[in-house]
Enzyme design. Sequence first.
Site, PDB file in Angstrom:
ATOM      1  N   HIS A   3      24.671  39.844   2.277  1.00  0.00           N
ATOM      2  CA  HIS A   3      24.724  40.911   1.272  1.00  0.00           C
ATOM      3  C   HIS A   3      25.747  41.978   1.620  1.00  0.00           C
ATOM      4  O   HIS A   3      26.142  42.745   0.748  1.00  0.00           O
ATOM      5  CB  HIS A   3      23.328  41.493   0.972  1.00  0.00           C
ATOM      6  N   ASP A  21      20.364  35.506   5.485  1.00  0.00           N
ATOM      7  CA  ASP A  21      21.265  36.580   5.069  1.00  0.00           C
ATOM      8  C   ASP A  21      22.407  36.780   6.074  1.00  0.00           C
ATOM      9  O   ASP A  21      22.481  37.799   6.749  1.00  0.00           O
ATOM     10  CB  ASP A  21      20.448  37.868   4.890  1.00  0.00           C
ATOM     11  N   SER A  36      22.347  47.165   8.104  1.00  0.00           N
ATOM     12  CA  SER A  36      22.520  45.806   7.585  1.00  0.00           C
ATOM     13  C   SER A  36      23.626  45.086   8.333  1.00  0.00           C
ATOM     14  O   SER A  36      24.753  45.576   8.406  1.00  0.00           O
ATOM     15  CB  SER A  36      22.909  45.848   6.111  1.00  0.00           C
TER      16      SER A  36
END
Lengths: 713, 713
Positions: free
Chosen positions: A80, A217, A648
Amino acid sequence: MKRLIILLAGLVLLTAYLPADEGMFAMNELDRLDAAKLKSMGLEITMGDVTDRVARAVLDLGGGSGSFVSPDGLIVTNHHVAYRAIQYNSTGENNYIVEGFYAPTRDKELPAPGYTAGVLLGWEDVTQQVIGSLTAVMTDEERFQTMENAQKRLQKEVEAKEPNVYTEIAAMYQGKYYLLFRYLRLRDIRLVYAPPDAVGEFGGDIDNFEWPRHTGDFSFMRAYVGPDGRPADYAPENVPYHPEHYLNVSRRSLAENDFTMVIGYPGSTDRYLTSGQIRVLLERELPLKIRLFRDIVALLEDIGRADPEKAVRVASLAKGLNNAIKKYEGDFQGLTRDDVITRFSRRDVTVQEWISGQPARQHDAGLIADLNRINDQLAAKLELRTILGYLLRFVNTLDAGRTISRWAQEKTKPDLERDPAYMDRNIPELKNDLQTMQRNLLSEKDLKLMVFSLQKLRALPAAQRSAVVQKWFGDMTHEEMVVRLDAMISGTGLLDADTRLKYFDLPAGELAEVDDPLLAFAGELGVELKQLRDEADTLNAALQRLQPRFIDLLHAYSRNELYPDANSTMRLTYGKVTGYAKDGVTFTPFTTLDGAIAKERGTRPFANPPRLIQLYRAGEFGDYAEPNLGHRVPLNFLSDVDTTGGNSGSPTLNGKGELIGLLFDGNFESISSDYFYNPALTRSIVVDARYMLYILDKFSHATALLEEMTIVR
Amino acid sequence: MKRLIILLAGLVLLTAYLPADEGMFAMNELDRLDAAKLKSMGLEITMGDVTDRVARAVLDLGGGSGSFVSPDGLIVTNHHVAYRAIQYNSTGENNYIVEGFYAPTRDKELPAPGYTAGVLLGWEDVTQQVIGSLTAVMTDEERFQTMENAQKRLQKEVEAKEPNVYTEIAAMYQGKYYLLFRYLRLRDIRLVYAPPDAVGEFGGDIDNFEWPRHTGDFSFMRAYVGPDGRPADYAPENVPYHPEHYLNVSRRSLAENDFTMVIGYPGSTDRYLTSGQIRVLLERELPLKIRLFRDIVALLEDIGRADPEKAVRVASLAKGLNNAIKKYEGDFQGLTRDDVITRFSRRDVTVQEWISGQPARQHDAGLIADLNRINDQLAAKLELRTILGYLLRFVNTLDAGRTISRWAQEKTKPDLERDPAYMDRNIPELKNDLQTMQRNLLSEKDLKLMVFSLQKLRALPAAQRSAVVQKWFGDMTHEEMVVRLDAMISGTGLLDADTRLKYFDLPAGELAEVDDPLLAFAGELGVELKQLRDEADTLNAALQRLQPRFIDLLHAYSRNELYPDANSTMRLTYGKVTGYAKDGVTFTPFTTLDGAIAKERGTRPFANPPRLIQLYRAGEFGDYAEPNLGHRVPLNFLSDVDTTGGNSGSPTLNGKGELIGLLFDGNFESISSDYFYNPALTRSIVVDARYMLYILDKFSHATALLEEMTIVR
């Protein structure tokens, strides 16, 4: 917090009191960590190794984090985080979002415009330069301006000396001291590998913030530099960057309670708030935003229902708002669950009593009251400032008009005296935004959002009335206002990209001559919002003056070692692999490929790639099936490391400093840890490095990547 | 399945193959249970005790179950089973739904019209009477009629002899043998106690089918009889019924793996299906129903959005449909998860191969193929029959018109020759339905539902075209049809309760003269649906002829002891207190009051009663806090007993036959156990008797009830 990338920054509020094992520790304060404790938890290398070697492989990817995993500049980060690059390169024919992407050779790697990677070079204390010119007689506004100017000057000086270096100045402990960070900014970043989104986004928005989780991810990118080895814009002749340090990738076994450590760029936390501040947040700000966003989402869905083409244009805003609603709901529910108002109120009372017994602390006797008072002043126009802010942000034409009008004013000033957002170095991005907003532009959306927001603004109590809205629509009925807005949007040039850019280049005088009421309205609203924010900045400057003292007071009172709130600078956090429990349920810390298959429903977001299902059914697990996980392939795991949006893609490391996974989300219960860390429930979610390797190996046959990395067992 | 009460009965399909510890055992077959195994699991009393004493305290409450817990006819059952009685007695002033209800003395107990309690008196095998007149040359239709007539005759005979006895005839193993059950039907049932719905419905629809759960789903009622001791309708002078047997209530400690046993009235399961049958269910029937119901819910919500008054009138249908969607989704996801099509296909192939090696089984060589073929015939008009059925059920005016027209025909026949639903004994209920439907009547809803359904019907392929719809609207455009339907609904007398009852009493000839096109349309649709269902009944009769043979075949092949599918007759199931696990999460078998407080959000369905929160905060747990649950008050627990809709309110018993809780729901993963029992995931949810006692004692101070029951430690 959308899976820990920074998406929506709210009003920056302030400061809380510290329990046990939490902490996002600043790199310059790591010597304060308890080495014996870390060693007993499982850290096998020295803290010197961590800072001089491991941390130097970690990258600031702007809103997300990443790390080098090869001597040739190979970067691993979340799917992402790399998503815009995958999307940018996808076409109807080559849909890399759906199909995934793999460049078996360097020449197949694809440009990722807009991406940069910041390699931290070092930091220095610049407190004296920032606050040296402050005087005791300055107003808060003067203090704020003086400090802002000092910082701009400092950055410009350093950047002028070192052309490939970019700087950031960060207020640590809200201004107890200031650090200037120097980064090498690599500007040619390319896409190397992405799994299909059926792996990289498995579970989608439904599983967002949820455990058990089964999301692969991760993606790979690569940093390039000019043939001279220096940072350069994208050019075919560029060559891979050779970092000084990169991480080894672990295929060792991992078990509950194993040591974990995360280094990355967490965006922002507010853990040192007073009870008065948390009360305004919980009782006014969060309910206001949740209500507004819910109404706006309903309005957008209404537009989209009628027409699939319109649905596409409202989808991205609706998705962002839904994500923000989940974040705010998480804050609201978590702060309510932990009864933080009561907890902080008790603490503030106790601290106040403690002060009265400390002769040397009498200068702090009014501190908490002062903080609460200023915070109340700040909150006096909370609703007006918030609704006006969203109006100018979500209504694309107003957003454009505001930027254009503002730039017409700012461009007349010398660079250093401008609002930082309008300094020369940021103008290309502003123009780019004016261009690309076309994608989501829809006059019906703008009209309906304006009607909704203006209705809300007109309904505010007198003390929070917008003068501009009054001037334009004060004597109109609701119906008359709608007719007028309809005419304004129908007649505006702001719906057209070329016109926006033309407006942008006009000098102030000529712009004032343009007959475009929506542009004029946007300009006036922009000025009003700017005034409101300047007032808020002044109050924030006052808070900023008091906050370091409050943190210091908490420190003195509690005798806990504190750590600075997250502020987008590099942080280290450590903990262990561990689940959590609630009444009637225990969340265990590992998931496996079996769980992804069990979630299979044949439709997004729970559709595994057919080939992955085949691999699973055929039992083709290679030697990735782990004996301590019932001979299953590990997928995600939980850790109690302390992270937030911006983390992230952060490398998650074992006690040897090897990569064991990438952080990509937190559980729903962790959301409110931005304000209060509950050690029993706050968990981060990590994609296991062994799953990344399994997918690369068995699913994608990405042999070149596997050979490029140093994989250790 | 709404928390295990019977709400929506679907198409009754058929028959599956049996794994380990499942089973809803019929009372006449309990001697087949393995006594040594039950003893080793923790059953301390004999199976004779269970049938002669414990089971005789269990009640059929019509769609739900209950049990006697005092010598004075005190009944305990679920809050959601008693709900209509609570609602009936609630007024604006005395809102017992919200406030709860407690009658400290008998004279304060409130009538519960519509409620009956069936006390099982005994059963006899009537197979010969039911199938004795069948001959080999009969068509399936003749077989079906012959058996139906024989059953009606038998019931009437027995009921004529014993005026207070009600009978049911049940086909065991789909007709391997038939049992006639005799019940004493108690008709004066009164409401004694209900907790506030903030306890009894805590978690509401959001937590429906979910674990962890925190619902105090219990209430108390009492059975009354005439002063002569015989069943009687409600009358003030009636006296409490004295049952021969009632249950003691346990306050003993309860732990994971403790023995549990449930006796109640599960409604219907279909565990002996062929792979062909499960395929039609999974690939056509469930997706069709889910899609239809989703569309209808959207349509109803659309109506409700505009007007709160209308919202009330569509709420109950929307709620029922949403519950059914969750049930069908559970079936769909569970059957997909367990890959039941593949599993049954393999089994059918293996069984077929096995047959070919068994000379004595050659008569079964075509059995599976026959079942699949008939099932395919049954499925040929699945969509038409389903949509038409819902049209006549959800559109209140059409439903009324169909009933009125049908009754005009049926009333000309002798009682015994009528469709059972139109036999004299059921006429008062039909009239009552025509009256009470006014509550949810809304012409806009009926019009929109008709437009939606007729559009769907007109879009079906030629083989499934409705002749009646063709006749009325075949040559019209969609717009013309809408105009016509609008006129029909505007002009109908069916919107008025008095007119409906007037129509109902008219003889066929006079009814035909009434100028009411909607009534005529409803009548014709009713005839068409009846024909479709008669065709289906014939095919079902053919299936019924083959199914017992298929079950027998499975038995011979697998050598497992089988048990009959649930059919609303009394069943016993046993198991243990136990949780379940999925990838990344373990569901532990107990919840506590702490968890209900942790779910507190201040708004329904997660708002605890303020007084309960106070009790909790003050630590007023009496001696209900359990040492083995961390000194918390137990609330709900999980058991792997095998239950389904109709088991709501069933007593859950320990090894001594004492009441340890009331069954009220299953987890989401258990829903598909109606077709295939997965021992790893199928769990029933029970409200702990100790929570009931805690609420009675500390929250409601219901001393009289506590004294009336025999509470054992």
